[in-house]
Design a protein around this motif. Structure first.
Motif, short mmCIF file in Angstrom:
data_model
loop_
_atom_site.label_atom_id
_atom_site.label_comp_id
_atom_site.label_asym_id
_atom_site.label_seq_id
_atom_site.Cartn_x
_atom_site.Cartn_y
_atom_site.Cartn_z
N LEU A 29 -6.81 3.01 15.54
CA LEU A 29 -7.09 2.16 16.70
C LEU A 29 -8.22 1.17 16.39
CD1 LEU A 29 -6.69 1.42 19.66
CD2 LEU A 29 -8.28 3.26 20.27
N ILE A 30 -9.26 1.65 15.74
CA ILE A 30 -10.39 0.78 15.38
C ILE A 30 -9.93 -0.31 14.42
CG2 ILE A 30 -12.61 0.69 14.20
CD1 ILE A 30 -13.18 3.48 15.28
N ASN A 31 -9.11 0.06 13.45
CA ASN A 31 -8.60 -0.92 12.49
C ASN A 31 -7.69 -1.95 13.15
OD1 ASN A 31 -9.13 -0.41 9.33
ND2 ASN A 31 -9.21 1.54 10.41
N LEU A 32 -6.89 -1.51 14.10
CA LEU A 32 -6.01 -2.44 14.82
C LEU A 32 -6.81 -3.44 15.63
CD1 LEU A 32 -3.12 -0.07 16.03
CD2 LEU A 32 -2.97 -1.88 14.31
N LEU A 33 -7.87 -2.96 16.26
CA LEU A 33 -8.72 -3.86 17.05
C LEU A 33 -9.41 -4.88 16.14
CD1 LEU A 33 -10.35 -1.33 19.56
CD2 LEU A 33 -8.57 -3.01 20.04
N LEU A 34 -9.91 -4.42 14.99
CA LEU A 34 -10.56 -5.33 14.05
C LEU A 34 -9.57 -6.31 13.45
CD1 LEU A 34 -12.96 -2.86 12.19
CD2 LEU A 34 -13.57 -4.58 13.90
N LEU A 66 -0.96 -2.75 8.52
CA LEU A 66 -1.92 -1.73 8.09
C LEU A 66 -1.28 -0.71 7.15
CD1 LEU A 66 -4.11 -0.86 11.21
CD2 LEU A 66 -4.80 -2.04 9.11
N ASN A 67 -0.09 -0.25 7.49
CA ASN A 67 0.58 0.76 6.68
C ASN A 67 0.94 0.26 5.29
OD1 ASN A 67 0.51 2.72 8.71
ND2 ASN A 67 2.41 1.97 9.64
N ASP A 68 0.94 -1.05 5.11
CA ASP A 68 1.29 -1.63 3.82
C ASP A 68 0.04 -1.92 2.97
OD1 ASP A 68 3.35 -2.56 2.05
OD2 ASP A 68 2.69 -4.61 2.46
N GLN A 69 -1.13 -1.67 3.53
CA GLN A 69 -2.37 -1.98 2.81
C GLN A 69 -2.93 -0.75 2.11
OE1 GLN A 69 -3.20 -5.28 2.78
NE2 GLN A 69 -1.32 -5.41 4.01
N TRP A 70 -3.24 -0.88 0.82
CA TRP A 70 -3.76 0.24 0.04
C TRP A 70 -5.13 0.68 0.54
CZ3 TRP A 70 -8.42 -0.17 -2.36
CH2 TRP A 70 -8.92 -1.47 -2.57
N TRP A 71 -5.94 -0.31 0.97
CA TRP A 71 -7.29 0.02 1.41
C TRP A 71 -7.29 0.86 2.69
CZ3 TRP A 71 -8.09 -1.73 6.26
CH2 TRP A 71 -7.38 -2.86 6.69
N PHE A 72 -6.26 0.68 3.52
CA PHE A 72 -6.18 1.48 4.74
C PHE A 72 -5.88 2.94 4.41
CE2 PHE A 72 -3.55 3.11 8.31
CZ PHE A 72 -4.55 3.15 9.27
N GLY A 93 -8.01 8.44 3.91
CA GLY A 93 -8.28 9.62 3.09
C GLY A 93 -9.76 9.96 3.05
N LEU A 94 -10.60 8.93 2.93
CA LEU A 94 -12.04 9.15 2.88
C LEU A 94 -12.58 9.69 4.21
CD1 LEU A 94 -13.27 6.00 0.92
CD2 LEU A 94 -13.16 8.37 0.10
N VAL A 95 -12.04 9.21 5.31
CA VAL A 95 -12.48 9.68 6.63
C VAL A 95 -12.13 11.15 6.82
CG1 VAL A 95 -12.05 9.48 9.12
CG2 VAL A 95 -12.45 7.43 7.75
N ILE A 96 -10.91 11.53 6.44
CA ILE A 96 -10.49 12.93 6.58
C ILE A 96 -11.30 13.82 5.64
CG2 ILE A 96 -8.56 14.53 6.27
CD1 ILE A 96 -6.70 12.25 7.12
N TRP A 97 -11.54 13.32 4.43
CA TRP A 97 -12.37 14.06 3.47
C TRP A 97 -13.77 14.29 4.03
CZ3 TRP A 97 -14.84 11.59 -1.45
CH2 TRP A 97 -15.42 12.59 -2.23
N PHE A 98 -14.36 13.24 4.59
CA PHE A 98 -15.71 13.35 5.15
C PHE A 98 -15.72 14.24 6.39
CE2 PHE A 98 -19.28 11.83 7.76
CZ PHE A 98 -20.32 12.01 6.84
#
Length: 200
Positions: free
Chosen positions: A74-79, A101-107, A112-117
């Motif tokens: 949601l935050i990424n969609l708003l940005l 978004l689903n096609d972007q590697w950085w997303f 993954g980093l958010v879930i890891w953290f």
């Protein structure tokens, strides 16, 4: 309004002030000592968790992870909507913002980093995720030292999306998963009273 001073009031104030000036260091030392005793008590008296309870926690935490992933999306969609309005990003060739978004590697890396953290922070801060809290499980160091954020992050990495817990099936005596062995940690089953004291 008349203020009445007495020897008792002055003595009380001097006692409080002297403790604040000279007793704070001692208070911190006593607090650290009690924390050490508490963690040692937990490591010695509580049994380690088996495979079944670990799986139940994974399923429970999956709901929390999905909620976190939805919030990040949601935050990424708003940005994305915002930067598109500024003309920095073009949606050409995509049906909508979600498809972009689903096609972007950085997303994918960001998610993954958010879930890891998510796991690393909860294990570091109290040793419990939401699911572990519900099932009265706790991650802690096998030694007396407190679990650092770095060790918690490594443990989340070595967990291999939960597959590391399969090792518990082959270690019935120690009940240690792959991530436990590699980071010198363990998962214990708390009593109801100890579970309540974690965040008090």
């Amino acid at each position: 309004m008349q203020v009445i001073y007495s020897y008792k009031n002055i003595d009380c104030w001097l006692f409080i002030r002297s403790n604040l000036r000279f007793g704070f260091k001692g208070f911190v030392v006593r607090l650290a000592s009690k924390s050490f005793q508490f963690f040692s008590f937990m490591s010695e008296h509580f049994p380690r968790a088996g495979f079944f309870k670990r799986v139940c926690v994974i399923v429970y935490d999956l709901l929390a992870v999905i909620a976190v992933a939805m919030l990040v999306t949601l935050i990424n969609l708003l940005l994305l909507n915002l930067v598109e309005g500024w003309g920095w990003v073009a949606m050409t060739g995509y049906a909508d913002h979600s498809a972009y978004l689903n096609d972007q590697w950085w997303f994918k890396v960001e998610m993954g980093l958010v879930i890891w953290f998510f796991y690393a922070w909860f294990w570091y801060d109290g040793g419990q995720t939401i699911g572990m809290r519900a099932w009265r499980l706790r991650v802690q160091s096998t030694s007396a030292e407190k679990l650092s954020l770095m060790r918690a992050a490594l443990r989340a990495l070595y967990a291999l999306f939960g597959l590391g817990n399969v090792l518990v099936l082959f270690t019935p005596k120690t009940r240690l998963a792959l991530q436990d062995k590699l980071t010198n940690t363990e998962v214990v089953v708390l009593s109801k009273e100890a579970n309540k004291r974690i965040y008090l």
